[in-house]
Structure formats: structure tokens, C-alpha cells
Design an enzyme around this catalytic site. Structure first.
Site, PDB file in Angstrom:
ATOM      1  NE  ARG A 109     -10.539 -10.013  -2.287  1.00 12.38           N
ATOM      2  CZ  ARG A 109     -10.953  -9.136  -3.195  1.00 12.38           C
ATOM      3  NH1 ARG A 109     -11.316  -9.540  -4.396  1.00 12.38           N
ATOM      4  NH2 ARG A 109     -11.014  -7.849  -2.911  1.00 12.38           N
ATOM      5  CE  LYS A 160      -3.951  -1.875   2.639  1.00 18.47           C
ATOM      6  NZ  LYS A 160      -5.030  -1.747   1.641  1.00 18.47           N
TER       7      LYS A 160
HETATM    8  N1  BES Z   1      -8.134  -3.970   4.164  1.00 17.98           N
HETATM    9  C1  BES Z   1      -8.336  -3.560   2.843  1.00 17.98           C
HETATM   10  C2  BES Z   1      -9.682  -2.885   2.592  1.00 17.98           C
HETATM   11  C3  BES Z   1      -9.913  -1.565   3.284  1.00 17.98           C
HETATM   12  C4  BES Z   1      -9.765  -0.394   2.590  1.00 17.98           C
HETATM   13  C5  BES Z   1     -10.357  -1.515   4.586  1.00 17.98           C
HETATM   14  C6  BES Z   1     -10.031   0.815   3.221  1.00 17.98           C
HETATM   15  C7  BES Z   1     -10.600  -0.306   5.208  1.00 17.98           C
HETATM   16  C8  BES Z   1     -10.450   0.856   4.517  1.00 17.98           C
HETATM   17  C9  BES Z   1      -8.261  -4.757   1.897  1.00 17.98           C
HETATM   18  O1  BES Z   1      -7.449  -5.789   2.304  1.00 17.98           O
HETATM   19  C10 BES Z   1      -7.704  -4.253   0.597  1.00 17.98           C
HETATM   20  O2  BES Z   1      -6.630  -3.756   0.603  1.00 17.98           O
HETATM   21  N2  BES Z   1      -8.494  -4.381  -0.444  1.00 17.98           N
HETATM   22  C11 BES Z   1      -8.108  -3.915  -1.723  1.00 17.98           C
HETATM   23  C12 BES Z   1      -8.591  -4.911  -2.741  1.00 17.98           C
HETATM   24  C13 BES Z   1      -8.036  -4.688  -4.107  1.00 17.98           C
HETATM   25  C14 BES Z   1      -6.558  -4.978  -4.153  1.00 17.98           C
HETATM   26  C15 BES Z   1      -8.771  -5.583  -5.072  1.00 17.98           C
HETATM   27  C16 BES Z   1      -8.767  -2.552  -1.959  1.00 17.98           C
HETATM   28  O3  BES Z   1      -9.900  -2.363  -1.539  1.00 17.98           O
HETATM   29  O4  BES Z   1      -8.119  -1.682  -2.522  1.00 17.98           O
HETATM   30 ZN    ZN Z   2      -5.409  -5.563   1.756  1.00 21.34          ZN
END
Ligand code: BES
Ligand code: ZN
Ligand code: ZN
Length: 489
Positions: A334, A260
Site C-alpha cells: 500500500r 514473515k
Molecule cells: N504481499 C502481502 C499480501 C499477500 C498475502 C499476498 C498472501 C499474497 C498472498 C502483503 O504485503 C502483506 O504482507 N500484507 C499483510 C498486511 C498486514 C501486515 C496488515 C498481510 O496480509 O498479512
Molecule cells: Zn507484505
């Protein structure tokens, strides 16, 4: 803070403060005694308006509608005003004449939830808070409504148990990731279970290996902090239903190798909000002695980078034998849930509902805004029950619909399924459709997925929630379970 019930009239003596909730801007109501001064102060009873009239010792709190969320917010606004007044205080409230039980519960929850703060890591402790005693007056002099004292006392006790469970959940989520990693989460689960009549089994990575939980295991690989699978079990004597709760417990989500950016990484200690909500719910159901058997399963993992990290291009095998092509290591929740859902359905036979709670996608936050959870599943009636439960406790939730076209977007050329969608749109739903691959055919209608990524953790005060963790999901799932427990079977 103490909340009590009395048959007294709300005549306040000796400096006691009276709190008056002005609903629907009705300044003509019998409760309102200071119309002239209020007019001068431009108090119209709007949302978030709160005034303290020092000379007469009255607080007026505005709320523009009489739904449960508004009463909870009004309660939170009132306690903040009380906290701003110096000295130990006694405050009295006349019970509201319309829907007295539900509004009393909402106001009391607003007090408990609005009074929460997370100050553990401030080295300079602020001065000790003043003692505040709040008395709900069931023998109100204002109206002739007949309120059963015992019923209202029960509702106040209930509101305390529910709010304490939410605040417990908030504490776990707010605790930083250097202090709260999977082993610590597991220890806290054990402690909670020991204090309540709950069984709790903890499994480590050896168990994940032996049970072929290759998806959850992959996410954990690069972390020094090894994963834990927490399985709690509450079983009353004559349960009316059997429910499984599954929580995403990423004690930190750096994104893994699909790292991230700095801006998006901050707050990812809150990626354990689903699992933390499951703990809070387990605490409350046991304290409320609900007649529902509940299994609480938490997949607790840290998603990090390192030489042995799982990678985009890896192919994993989940517990049900399905193969998963990894194209983004940040879509890790997931993967953890996939194996936990399989574990739950393999271990627990004949259940009625399986509900997972997870901070799963940023897409859900984009779609619904940060204050609303996304609700997904195949069973419309069941989704409706949760929507109504959420309404009854002032939580915000909206359903997101599945369709066959979105389902195609997670196909993989080389494995059974891909962990991300091929499209940039509809990410909350495609994530849920990914999870659907790990729900057995006979359980499709028993399953619900709640994406709490928006409301679980917000860096500002909102409604009755403080800066940081809100405890999203706890109240609505509890309301659903309470309805099941109260239904005749
Ligand atoms: N933990 C995050 C989702 C999240 C985003 C929670 C903002 C709380 C606030 C999750 O693991 C994630 O990073 N999801 C990605 C998925 C993508 C790579 C398909 C996302 O939402 O960007
Ligand atoms: Zn994530
Ligand atoms: Zn995550």
C-alpha cells in the site's frame, strides 16, 4: 500447438482425433456417437471427466454448465489429454451450436492456457512435446448454424493474443527473485515496449527522491536491488477512453523488519503479480490495437531487511504530502501503491479510469478464498462493469464494500494515517481505504482497486491454471478495456 479454422466437416480421417464437449451431461446430443462405450466407462459428462476412445479416435470432455469458465476449463482438460497421447496429432472440433463465438473463444483460450508450463529451471529437459494441431470446423456437419468465417477467425486470433499475454505474465511472476529484481523487471518492460508500439520510461531512486515519493522509497531502502518506477504509454489515433493501470511490483516481499515466518515467505516472488499483469495487459492492448489510451505504471521494489531498513514507528511522507505512521513493514504494498497512485494522478491529466492491481492482503484470501479476486471502489456502476467483464472471460471476482466504520480503523495518533488497521478484521477493505487517501477528490469515482492476492499464485493446478502463477487480472481488465474500445462514444 497450432489452432486453425476450417470449413471442413468434423469427419476425422487418417488417425485424426475428434474432440467432443459434452455439455450439461447431454449425452443425447448429435455430437455424441459412442453412448454404449461411454456408459461402460461410466462417463457421464461430469466436470473434469475426460476419456480418450482409442479405437474410434475420439476424446469426450465433460462440463456440467455452459458458462465461459467451464468451457475454458474443458479446453484445458482436453489439451492435457491430447498431450498424454504419443505422437504428433491433428484434432478436430465441431463448433458448439449455442453461443458459438464465445464458446469457441473460451475453448481456444482453454487450450492455450492449459498448455502452459514453466520448466525453465529444470536442468534435465523433458522430451520435446509432440506437435498438436487443433482445427475448429466452422462447416460442422452437425448443425445448420450460420457462422461467419471471418468473425470466427478474428475471435481465434484474439484468443491467441489474450492467452499469450496471460502466459507472458505467468512467466514473469514465476521467475525467481534472484533472477528477477527491479532492474530486470524494468528491462523486460523496455523490451516489451520496443516490440509493441508502446512508449516506456524507467525511473530510479533518484527520481523517487526528487519527486518526494517517500513511501515507496522507504520500502526499497534495505534492498541491494534499487527500485524502479515503470511508466508505459499506449496511445492509438482516436482513443475512446483514457485509462491508467497501476501495478504492485514487489519482486520479493520478505515482510521487512516485521519479517514473515518461513511458511508465509515462500511464494512471495509472486508479490509482483499486479505489475506483471499490467505488462501483460499492455502487450495485449497493443496487439489487439484497442482504441483506448492506456498508461501502465508499475512500482517495482524489493522489501528486505538490513541496517537501513524502514522500521515500525517510522513516519513517512507520501508524494501528496500525507504522513504515514508505519506500524508494520509487511504492509508495504500500500505504501508503494500510494506513491504510484499520486504519481499517476499528478502526471496524467484528464483520464477516465484509474485501476490498480495488487497482491495486497492475506485478508482478501481469507475472506473470498484463494480463487477469487476482491474488487473495491466507490463507483458501483464501474464495479459492475468489471464484474461483468470477469464473467465474460471466466475470471472470479467479488466486490467488497466500504463503510465509514472501517475507515476509522486506519487513523493514527501521530500521523495523518497508519499503514495498518487497529482491528484484526476486514483487512482487505481497510487496505483499500488506505489507498483511498491517495486518490484525489475529483477521481474517487474513476478509481478501482483489485486485490489479486488469492488467485495470482496457487501451488496447485486449478481450473485452466497451472501450478504457480495464473495471470489473474489480465483477462478481466482486458475484457473491460475491450468493451470500452467497442463501445460507441
Ligand atoms: N504481499 C502481502 C499480501 C499477500 C498475502 C499476498 C498472501 C499474497 C498472498 C502483503 O504485503 C502483506 O504482507 N500484507 C499483510 C498486511 C498486514 C501486515 C496488515 C498481510 O496480509 O498479512
Ligand atoms: Zn507484505
Ligand atoms: Zn506484499
Amino acid at each position: 500447438m497450432k489452432i486453425e479454422l476450417s470449413t471442413e466437416k468434423t469427419i476425422c480421417e487418417n488417425g485424426e482425433i475428434e474432440i467432443i464437449f459434452v455439455v450439461n451431461k447431454n449425452l443425447e446430443h448429435d455430437f455424441v456417437k459412442d453412448s454404449q462405450i461411454l456408459k461402460k466407462l461410466k462417463f457421464k459428462g461430469e466436470n473434469e471427466q475426460v476419456v480418450y476412445l482409442h479405437d474410434v479416435n475420439r476424446i469426450y470432455v465433460g462440463l456440467e454448465s455452459d458458462d465461459i469458465e467451464s468451457f475454458k476449463i474443458a479446453g484445458a482438460n482436453a489439451i492435457k489429454k491430447l498431450n498424454s497421447i504419443d505422437g504428433d496429432l491433428v484434432a478436430k472440433i465441431a463448433i458448439y451450436d449455442n453461443n458459438p463465438l464465445q464458446t469457441t473463444k473460451a475453448i481456444a483460450e482453454g487450450f492455450w492456457l492449459g498448455n502452459y508450463e514453466f520448466k525453465k529451471y529444470k536442468s534435465k529437459q523433458e522430451e520435446v512435446k509432440n506437435e498438436i494441431e487443433i482445427i475448429f470446423c466452422a462447416g460442422s456437419s452437425y448443425q445448420n448454424i450460420d457462422i461467419d468465417f471471418e468473425t470466427i477467425q478474428n475471435i481465434l486470433n484474439e484468443s491467441k493474443i489474450i492467452s499469450e499475454a496471460i502466459n507472458f505474465t505467468r512467466d514473469i511472476i514465476n521467475t525467481p527473485p534472484n533472477e528477477l529484481y527491479p532492474k530486470v523487471f524494468a528491462r523486460k518492460s523496455k523490451e516489451l515496449a520496443a516490440q509493441n508500439k508502446i512508449d516506456c520510461q524507467i525511473y530510479d531512486d533518484e527520481f523517487l527522491v526528487s519527486h518526494k515519493m517517500g513511501a515507496m522509497l522507504a520500502v526499497s531502502l534495505a534492498s541491494e536491488h534499487r527500485p524502479r518506477l515503470v511508466h508505459m504509454h499506449y496511445k492509438p489515433q482516436n482513443p475512446k477512453a483514457k485509462v491508467i493501470l497501476v501495478g504492485k511490483g514487489l519482486t520479493y516481499d520478505s515482510g521487512g523488519l516485521s519479517l514473515k515466518s518461513s511458511d508465509y515467505m515462500v511464494t512471495m516472488k509472486a508479490d509482483k503479480s499486479g505489475a506483471s499483469a499490467v505488462l501483460g495487459i499492455m502487450k495485449a492492448i497493443s496487439e489487439l490495437s484497442l482504441d483506448i489510451e492506456v498508461h501502465g505504471i508499475c512500482g517495482v521494489v524489493e522489501n528486505m531487511i538490513g541496517g537501513n531498513a524502514y522500521k515500525p514507528d517510522d513516519v513517512l511522507t507520501a508524494k501528496n504530502g500525507k504522513t504515514i505512521e508505519v506500524r508494520n513493514t509487511d504492509a508495504e504494498g500500500r505504501l508503494v501503491l500510494a506513491d504510484c497512485l499520486c504519481y499517476a494522478q499528478d502526471e496524467i491529466v484528464e483520464f477516465d479510469y484509474i485501476i490498480d492491481l495488487a497482491t495486497l492482503t492475506g485478508a482478501c484470501v481469507v475472506g473470498l478464498g484463494e480463487f477469487t479476486s476482491g474488487l473495491m471502489g466507490h463507483n458501483d456502476e464501474l464495479k459492475n462493469d468489471i464484474v461483468n467483464a470477469a464473467k465474460s472471460c471466466g475470471e472470479l471476482v467479488a466486490t467488497l464494500p466500504f463503510n465509514r466504520h472501517l475507515k476509522k480503523l486506519i487513523k493514527s495518533e501521530i500521523a495523518d494515517i497508519c499503514n495498518i488497521s487497529s482491528s484484526r478484521y476486514g483487512g482487505a477493505i481497510t487496505a483499500a481505504l488506505f489507498l483511498d487517501n491517495f486518490i484525489k477528490e475529483e477521481n474517487k469515482d474513476k478509481w478501482l482497486h483489485i486485490d489479486i492476492a488469492g488467485p495470482a499464485f496457487i501451488e496447485k493446478n486449478w481450473g485452466f491454471n497451472p501450478h504457480g502463477a495464473s495471470g489473474a487480472g489480465v483477462a478481466m481488465v482486458l475484457a473491460f478495456l475491450q468493451n470500452l474500445s467497442n463501445s460507441s462514444k
